[in-house]
Design an enzyme around this catalytic site. Sequence first.
Site, PDB file in Angstrom:
ATOM      1  N   ARG A 149       0.857  -1.177   0.000  1.00 55.59           N
ATOM      2  CA  ARG A 149       0.000   0.000   0.000  1.00 55.59           C
ATOM      3  C   ARG A 149       0.902   1.238   0.000  1.00 55.59           C
ATOM      4  NH1 ARG A 149      -2.313  -3.473   3.970  1.00 55.59           N
ATOM      5  NH2 ARG A 149      -4.453  -4.136   3.445  1.00 55.59           N
ATOM      6  N   LYS A 174      -2.463  -2.256   7.466  1.00 53.45           N
ATOM      7  CA  LYS A 174      -3.836  -1.903   7.801  1.00 53.45           C
ATOM      8  C   LYS A 174      -4.280  -2.705   9.022  1.00 53.45           C
ATOM      9  CE  LYS A 174      -8.080  -0.741   5.339  1.00 53.45           C
ATOM     10  NZ  LYS A 174      -8.768  -0.814   4.034  1.00 53.45           N
ATOM     11  N   HIS A 243      -1.688   2.717  -6.131  1.00 57.72           N
ATOM     12  CA  HIS A 243      -2.500   1.540  -5.827  1.00 57.72           C
ATOM     13  C   HIS A 243      -2.723   0.663  -7.057  1.00 57.72           C
ATOM     14  CE1 HIS A 243      -4.027   0.360  -1.980  1.00 57.72           C
ATOM     15  NE2 HIS A 243      -5.137  -0.133  -2.507  1.00 57.72           N
ATOM     16  N   ARG A 246      -0.235  -2.004  -6.948  1.00 56.03           N
ATOM     17  CA  ARG A 246      -0.630  -3.040  -5.986  1.00 56.03           C
ATOM     18  C   ARG A 246      -1.701  -3.949  -6.600  1.00 56.03           C
ATOM     19  NH1 ARG A 246      -1.501  -4.437  -0.420  1.00 56.03           N
ATOM     20  NH2 ARG A 246      -3.704  -4.599   0.169  1.00 56.03           N
ATOM     21  N   HIS A 269      -4.754  -8.724   3.536  1.00 59.94           N
ATOM     22  CA  HIS A 269      -6.207  -8.624   3.696  1.00 59.94           C
ATOM     23  C   HIS A 269      -6.648  -9.485   4.878  1.00 59.94           C
ATOM     24  CE1 HIS A 269      -6.909  -7.533  -0.836  1.00 59.94           C
ATOM     25  NE2 HIS A 269      -6.591  -6.483  -0.101  1.00 59.94           N
ATOM     26  N   TYR A 278     -10.117 -10.017  -7.117  1.00 62.44           N
ATOM     27  CA  TYR A 278      -9.132 -10.239  -8.167  1.00 62.44           C
ATOM     28  C   TYR A 278      -9.443 -11.491  -8.986  1.00 62.44           C
ATOM     29  CZ  TYR A 278      -6.653  -6.563  -5.770  1.00 62.44           C
ATOM     30  OH  TYR A 278      -6.339  -5.355  -5.208  1.00 62.44           O
TER      31      TYR A 278
END
Length: 302
Positions: A149, A174, A243, A246, A269, A278
């Site tokens: 990120r 995150k 992004h 990414r 995630h 994806y």
Amino acid sequence: MHTDAEHALTAFFDQLQVEVRASEHTINSYRRDIRQLTRYCTDKAIDRWIDLTQSDIRAHIAGRHRQGIGSKSLQRELSAIRSFYNFLLKNRLADNNPAQYVKAPKQSRKLPKTLDVDQVNGLLEAGADSVLEIRDLAMFELFYSSGLRLSELAALNLTDIDLPDRSLIVRAGKGGKSRLLPIGRKAVDSLENWLAQRLKMAIAAEPALFISSRGTRLGQRGIQLRLAQWCKKKGIAEHLHPHMLRHSFASHLLESSQDLRAVQELLGHSNISTTQIYTHLDFQHLSEIYDKAHPRARKKSD
């Protein structure tokens, strides 16, 4: 709002900062979101948090939706409100959480935009013409190599990378989670080139991996601007943001490996449903190939 309500709000943000140790970005987002709720209370002459009902929260979110606020933003606002009321409940300043069962309006999920492999190669093989471009190329290679990120790349320190081991550690991803990531060979080469130049530029005791011409940490906005400048100078027509690199990392890796769990771990995630988007990109790519190649799928020529 009543003085007690304002004191409760102050205590909530103090707790986020001191006990939860939430990021500055998270705290600022919560402040904006709760500020919107405060305006609703002012308009409705509601002085105390305990007086807000589930109907009020629904009306507030519906009003924000009519203002054009998207579903994702409204979900974030509801999350902030729920967190605030959980704090009030814990401190016996409320007897229920009126936002608990309120849902934001549904919105169709947009597929993230990605680059194909040739576009990525064109971006990363354009060549560096200056010290700052050597740094930029190392940043862009690392974005694509490790699926970072923007905030994670900007926060990297020298001690976070291990080039002999071809790995790096994200210490505060995150949700405050850390993860260990591989670094590809091309990114390692670019980082070695950059580190040789960094020695001449960094001010004493600066820990940041990527620094500005002033010798201090390069911020997120600076990284975004450098990517835009890189594309403009190299004649790349595509409007890129970090992004997208990414997203491209995730899409290309999943397309080759078909290992959703591994991609989830690499991206950091917490929920695999976030990574599953994806798979839709991969199917979209396969569908395009099918439409072009299958003899019973091709459109008739005019």
